[in-house]
Design a protein around this motif. Structure first.
Motif, PDB file in Angstrom:
ATOM      1  N   GLY A 168      17.410  -9.444   5.600  1.00 15.20           N
ATOM      2  CA  GLY A 168      16.073  -8.752   5.156  1.00 15.20           C
ATOM      3  C   GLY A 168      15.156  -8.886   6.507  1.00 15.20           C
ATOM      4  O   GLY A 168      13.711  -9.001   6.087  1.00 15.20           O
ATOM      5  N   SER A 195      11.237  -0.961   2.148  1.00 21.76           N
ATOM      6  CA  SER A 195      12.644  -0.943   2.641  1.00 21.76           C
ATOM      7  C   SER A 195      13.129  -1.107   4.026  1.00 21.76           C
ATOM      8  O   SER A 195      13.866  -1.503   4.571  1.00 21.76           O
ATOM      9  CB  SER A 195      13.523   0.083   1.846  1.00 21.76           C
ATOM     10  OG  SER A 195      12.821   1.324   2.286  1.00 21.76           O
ATOM     11  N   ARG A 235      20.054  -5.471  10.026  1.00 19.05           N
ATOM     12  CA  ARG A 235      20.399  -7.219   9.301  1.00 19.05           C
ATOM     13  C   ARG A 235      20.793  -7.879  10.884  1.00 19.05           C
ATOM     14  O   ARG A 235      21.347  -7.268  11.574  1.00 19.05           O
ATOM     15  CB  ARG A 235      21.566  -6.891   8.718  1.00 19.05           C
ATOM     16  CG  ARG A 235      21.434  -6.023   7.329  1.00 19.05           C
ATOM     17  CD  ARG A 235      22.693  -6.231   6.169  1.00 19.05           C
ATOM     18  NE  ARG A 235      23.904  -5.714   6.806  1.00 19.05           N
ATOM     19  CZ  ARG A 235      25.082  -5.564   6.255  1.00 19.05           C
ATOM     20  NH1 ARG A 235      24.955  -5.777   4.864  1.00 19.05           N
ATOM     21  NH2 ARG A 235      26.063  -5.133   6.764  1.00 19.05           N
ATOM     22  N   GLU A 277      14.943  -7.047   0.430  1.00 11.91           N
ATOM     23  CA  GLU A 277      16.195  -8.056   0.526  1.00 11.91           C
ATOM     24  C   GLU A 277      15.350  -9.630   0.695  1.00 11.91           C
ATOM     25  O   GLU A 277      15.803 -10.345  -0.036  1.00 11.91           O
ATOM     26  CB  GLU A 277      16.897  -7.802   1.700  1.00 11.91           C
ATOM     27  CG  GLU A 277      18.063  -8.740   2.083  1.00 11.91           C
ATOM     28  CD  GLU A 277      19.016  -8.717   0.981  1.00 11.91           C
ATOM     29  OE1 GLU A 277      19.901  -9.737   0.716  1.00 11.91           O
ATOM     30  OE2 GLU A 277      19.025  -7.777   0.066  1.00 11.91           O
ATOM     31  N   ARG A 296      15.524 -12.678  -2.195  1.00 14.59           N
ATOM     32  CA  ARG A 296      16.144 -13.976  -1.913  1.00 14.59           C
ATOM     33  C   ARG A 296      15.312 -15.277  -1.669  1.00 14.59           C
ATOM     34  O   ARG A 296      16.140 -16.189  -1.334  1.00 14.59           O
ATOM     35  CB  ARG A 296      17.246 -13.622  -0.703  1.00 14.59           C
ATOM     36  CG  ARG A 296      18.531 -12.605  -1.016  1.00 14.59           C
ATOM     37  CD  ARG A 296      19.328 -12.570  -0.016  1.00 14.59           C
ATOM     38  NE  ARG A 296      19.569 -14.101   0.899  1.00 14.59           N
ATOM     39  CZ  ARG A 296      20.616 -14.901   0.130  1.00 14.59           C
ATOM     40  NH1 ARG A 296      21.033 -14.782  -1.121  1.00 14.59           N
ATOM     41  NH2 ARG A 296      20.651 -16.203   0.987  1.00 14.59           N
TER      42      ARG A 296
END
Length: 284
Positions: free
Chosen positions: A158, A134, A153, A92, A96
């Motif tokens: 992430g 992950s 989170r 994540e 981003r």
């Protein structure tokens, strides 16, 4: 010497700009750097300080999350230590990093931020991590295994923490902050954050040394206290929404453990994340 050894071959350097911490973990294969600072020139200062420490060569970079102050030095480290230097992050965060960085550059101009370091920050090429995972991964430093864990989170979607089991050190990124209140931004998850810290707590012993993303080194009790306050924020948001208080009125309608001016995004994001069944129509 900016880097201070806080446990066997684990160092932390605290930099004045943004009160940022850079971590350094050593093994027989070399050093892993945890976060790379906020621009190319600032990262160059970190590299000079690593060289002055004389503890070895950097063989890996870890980004605790995607924000500019933790990732904008990635490219400079690659230039110094080779184009194949692995940069580790959660899937994540890596996905981003570029978007988040470019958005911050635009926002800093639109909001008229004034700091002599800003031209260098805005000129930095954003380089995302290329070694991703992950939920958990292990970084092999030879005689030392370093654990990278995505506990859930919180500050972002992430976040990861870096655990050095044999030294009993946890580098927590911005899931824990000491120099100010936790940073609830437009990409935070205020309702998830308490449970994420519960998982982080399971990675700690009573003697664990915890390195926050910003500020002084802390202990497990500090993390517990901050988790309690973050939990209050989450439960207050749920309570207000359940009672039909509108998001526009929520900040003024309750007592909060952190300054109200730091919680606008927390309330907005919290309301967005609540399922429809937990929100009532605004009270008249």
């Amino acid at each position: 010497m900016p880097f201070t050894e806080i446990a066997d071959r684990v160092w932390v350097a605290h930099y004045e700009f943004i009160d940022l911490n850079i971590g350094l973990v050593g093994g027989s294969r070399g050093l892993a750097v945890v976060d790379t600072y906020a621009s190319g020139p600032l990262a160059r200062d970190v590299i000079d300080d690593i060289r002055a420490l004389g503890a070895g060569e950097v063989v890996a970079v870890v980004n605790t999350h995607e924000h500019f102050d933790h990732t904008f030095g990635n490219g400079t480290f690659r230039q110094e230590y080779g184009g194949t230097l692995p940069i580790h992050a959660t899937e994540e965060a890596a996905a981003r990093t570029v978007t988040s960085g470019e958005q911050w550059k635009q926002k800093s101009e639109a909001d008229g931020y004034d700091d002599p370091r800003l031209p260098d920050i805005r000129a930095t090429e954003v380089v995302p991590a290329d070694h991703t995972f992950s939920s958990a991964a292990v970084l092999d430093l030879g005689d030392r295994a370093v654990e990278l864990v995505h506990p859930g989170r919180g500050h972002t979607g992430g976040d990861l923490v870096v655990r050095v089991p044999d030294a009993d050190v946890l580098l927590a990124g911005d899931l824990v902050e000491q120099s100010g209140p936790p940073a609830y931004g437009a990409d935070s998850y205020p309702l998830d954050w308490p449970l994420t810290l519960d998982l982080v707590a399971q990675l700690m012993s009573p003697a664990t040394v915890v390195v926050p993303g910003h500020g002084a080194v802390v202990d497990r009790e500090f993390v517990f206290d901050q988790r309690a306050d973050i939990g209050v924020v989450a439960e207050t948001i749920r309570d207000l929404a359940t009672r039909g208080v509108s998001v526009a009125d929520a900040l003024a309608a309750a007592e909060w453990p952190f300054p109200r001016e730091r919680l606008a995004d927390a309330v907005r994001r919290g309301y967005e994340q609540l399922p429809r069944s937990q929100k009532r129509l605004p009270l008249i």
